[in-house]
Scaffold this active site. Structure first.
Site, PDB file in Angstrom:
ATOM      1  N   GLU A 151      -0.448 -11.414   6.300  1.00  0.00           N
ATOM      2  CA  GLU A 151       0.076 -12.476   7.157  1.00  0.00           C
ATOM      3  C   GLU A 151      -0.058 -12.058   8.626  1.00  0.00           C
ATOM      4  O   GLU A 151      -0.472 -12.860   9.482  1.00  0.00           O
ATOM      5  CB  GLU A 151       1.565 -12.731   6.866  1.00  0.00           C
ATOM      6  CG  GLU A 151       1.881 -13.132   5.432  1.00  0.00           C
ATOM      7  CD  GLU A 151       2.175 -11.933   4.532  1.00  0.00           C
ATOM      8  OE1 GLU A 151       1.439 -10.921   4.631  1.00  0.00           O
ATOM      9  OE2 GLU A 151       3.106 -12.008   3.721  1.00  0.00           O
ATOM     10  N   LEU A 196      -2.109  13.707 -27.276  1.00  0.00           N
ATOM     11  CA  LEU A 196      -1.548  12.942 -26.163  1.00  0.00           C
ATOM     12  C   LEU A 196      -1.569  11.446 -26.489  1.00  0.00           C
ATOM     13  O   LEU A 196      -0.589  10.720 -26.258  1.00  0.00           O
ATOM     14  CB  LEU A 196      -2.384  13.221 -24.910  1.00  0.00           C
ATOM     15  CG  LEU A 196      -1.792  12.772 -23.596  1.00  0.00           C
ATOM     16  CD1 LEU A 196      -0.426  13.404 -23.387  1.00  0.00           C
ATOM     17  CD2 LEU A 196      -2.723  13.142 -22.448  1.00  0.00           C
ATOM     18  N   CYS A 222       6.922 -10.799   2.894  1.00  0.00           N
ATOM     19  CA  CYS A 222       7.971  -9.792   2.698  1.00  0.00           C
ATOM     20  C   CYS A 222       9.101  -9.983   3.705  1.00  0.00           C
ATOM     21  O   CYS A 222       8.922 -10.526   4.785  1.00  0.00           O
ATOM     22  CB  CYS A 222       7.395  -8.381   2.794  1.00  0.00           C
ATOM     23  SG  CYS A 222       6.879  -7.908   4.441  1.00  0.00           S
ATOM     24  N   ALA A 280     -16.355  19.169 -36.089  1.00  0.00           N
ATOM     25  CA  ALA A 280     -15.539  20.241 -36.660  1.00  0.00           C
ATOM     26  C   ALA A 280     -15.473  21.463 -35.735  1.00  0.00           C
ATOM     27  O   ALA A 280     -14.479  22.189 -35.704  1.00  0.00           O
ATOM     28  CB  ALA A 280     -16.090  20.625 -38.026  1.00  0.00           C
TER      29      ALA A 280
HETATM   30  C1  AOF Z   1       1.296  -5.183   1.559  1.00  0.00           C
HETATM   31  N1  AOF Z   1       0.398  -5.994   2.150  1.00  0.00           N
HETATM   32  O1  AOF Z   1      -0.232  -7.952   2.945  1.00  0.00           O
HETATM   33  C2  AOF Z   1       1.893  -7.792   1.973  1.00  0.00           C
HETATM   34  C3  AOF Z   1       2.842  -6.947   1.322  1.00  0.00           C
HETATM   35  O2  AOF Z   1       6.329  -0.937   3.306  1.00  0.00           O
HETATM   36  P1  AOF Z   1       5.004  -1.550   3.140  1.00  0.00           P
HETATM   37  O3  AOF Z   1       4.420  -2.075   4.390  1.00  0.00           O
HETATM   38  O4  AOF Z   1       4.049  -0.647   2.429  1.00  0.00           O
HETATM   39  O5  AOF Z   1       5.273  -2.854   2.270  1.00  0.00           O
HETATM   40  C4  AOF Z   1       4.824  -3.008   0.993  1.00  0.00           C
HETATM   41  C5  AOF Z   1       5.457  -4.229   0.347  1.00  0.00           C
HETATM   42  O6  AOF Z   1       5.361  -5.385   1.164  1.00  0.00           O
HETATM   43  C6  AOF Z   1       4.753  -4.609  -0.929  1.00  0.00           C
HETATM   44  O7  AOF Z   1       5.265  -3.905  -2.026  1.00  0.00           O
HETATM   45  C7  AOF Z   1       5.009  -6.086  -1.056  1.00  0.00           C
HETATM   46  O8  AOF Z   1       6.240  -6.279  -1.724  1.00  0.00           O
HETATM   47  C8  AOF Z   1       5.179  -6.576   0.382  1.00  0.00           C
HETATM   48  N2  AOF Z   1       4.045  -7.401   0.889  1.00  0.00           N
HETATM   49  N3  AOF Z   1       2.471  -5.655   1.162  1.00  0.00           N
HETATM   50  O9  AOF Z   1       1.017  -4.020   1.387  1.00  0.00           O
HETATM   51  C9  AOF Z   1       0.630  -7.278   2.381  1.00  0.00           C
HETATM   52  N4  AOF Z   1       2.156  -9.086   2.231  1.00  0.00           N
HETATM   53 ZN    ZN Z   2       4.688  -8.323   4.740  1.00  0.00          ZN
END
Ligand code: AOF
Ligand code: ZN
Length: 346
Positions: A57, A276, A80, A168
């Site tokens: 974004e 494993l 996020c 074997a």
């Molecule tokens: C990403 N890339 O374009 C978006 C993400 O702490 P960070 O920056 O590594 O944030 C990672 C988290 O952010 C990821 O687990 C996801 O939930 C959110 N979105 N993350 O790496 C992106 N939009």
């Molecule tokens: Zn983000």
């Protein structure tokens, strides 16, 4: 309200941006974003390039500059709402004056979730779940790992028609043909950990890395992990090959996965040996299987999988056959079966 044809086209574009080959390196999800003007024309686009770099974004907003005011952001993952390695995308979208957000997959990461609600509270229109199944597929292992708090496990083995993976005398290389081995390297490259047991290191001493068509190691190698309690020589080839290698001093699959998840790993490629494999199967910690079946017999030698403690036919572990295909031709032909748990988790 639903989505417009322009938003659907933008989502398809965002999904293909997210899946840009080679990114991201590291533990973050693949994310794409397209910004649309009111008339549905594209203003800017962005995708995530790896941990610590701007989220999709923010990459798109940066490209758009002032043109983002009043725009619609079409994103493959819920924006996020947290400050992690970078700042919250929700704030960046609000600050840029975006009017509407259309996203595909809800963020399964509890730390970053809540973006949709925060956007709505700020008066931004939100449309969730558009092409969400495709978006989950783009981040199949990441989604699984975040939801289950452990890496997704793919187990690969090669076997003869009589279920043997070693002769074997212990030799076990080259059961499958050249094309099947190449195919294995392509699939290995999609994982971020290659996991073997100490037994395989002691007997086969493999390099266990990812090599290209010319049999040269590729630049970005998955982590190689050796699990088990037996000592393995420090000069084993697995520790010399290019890339990082790790010793996991445990025989317990759940413990190994816990340590690998804590180290930021999301997709384990499990390759040998029978002990494993049996431990992971018994623990219910195999999520996908690639079985390469070569048209050969050995008649003796170690089985592909060790004792599972099953003594009666009703207890057999049944897997669901997802795909079957022939890899290679003539003397090189090998059958590849792709299997998933009978009750698929994906
Ligand atoms: C990403 N890339 O374009 C978006 C993400 O702490 P960070 O920056 O590594 O944030 C990672 C988290 O952010 C990821 O687990 C996801 O939930 C959110 N979105 N993350 O790496 C992106 N939009
Ligand atoms: Zn983000």
């Amino acid at each position: 309200m639903t989505t417009t044809p322009a938003e659907q086209a933008a989502m398809r574009r965002a999904l293909s941006l997210a899946a840009t080959p080679g990114v991201p390196l590291g533990p973050n999800p693949r994310v794409g974003c397209v910004l649309l003007a009111d008339d549905g024309t594209e203003i800017a686009e962005g995708f995530h390039r790896g941990a610590g770099t701007p989220h999709a974004e923010v990459a798109a907003l940066t490209e758009a500059g002032d043109a983002a005011r009043g725009a619609t952001a079409v994103v493959t993952l819920e924006p996020c709402n947290h400050t992690g390695r970078t700042g919250p995308c929700v704030e960046a979208l609000i600050a840029a004056g975006v009017r509407r957000v259309v996203f595909a997959q809800r963020d399964p990461n509890p730390v970053a979730a809540g973006g949709a609600a925060a956007l709505q509270e700020a008066g931004i229109e939100v449309e969730a779940g558009v092409m969400a199944t495709v978006a989950r597929g783009v981040n199949r292992a990441w989604t699984f790992a975040v939801e289950h708090q452990r890496p997704f496990v793919t187990w690969k083995f090669a076997t003869t028609l009589d279920g043997r993976s070693a002769a074997a005398d212990g030799t076990s290389r080259w059961i499958s043909g050249t094309d099947a081995r190449r195919d294995t390297h392509t699939l290995r490259a999609e994982c971020d950990v290659l996991l073997v047991g100490t037994g395989t290191v002691l007997i086969d001493n493999p390099q266990f890395n990812v090599r290209d068509e010319l049999d040269q190691p590729v630049e970005h190698q998955p982590l190689r992990a050796v699990m088990g309690e037996r000592e393995v020589p420090a000069d084993s080839r697995i520790f010399d090959a290019p890339g990082e290698a790790l010793r996991l001093q445990t025989r317990d699959p759940a413990e190994a996965l816990k340590q690998l998840y804590a180290a930021g790993r999301q997709h384990v490629w499990l390759e040998g040996g029978p002990t494993l494999a049996a431990a992971f199967l018994k623990a219910g910690l195999v999520d996908e299987i690639y079985a390469y079946v070569a048209p050969t017999f050995l008649g003796a030698g170690a089985n592909a999988v060790g004792d599972l403690g099953i003594t009666t036919i009703n207890d057999q572990l049944r897997w669901h056959l997802k795909r079957a295909g022939v890899i290679g031709t003539g003397a090189d032909a090998t059958v590849r079966l792709t299997l998933e748990p009978a009750k698929a988790g994906l």
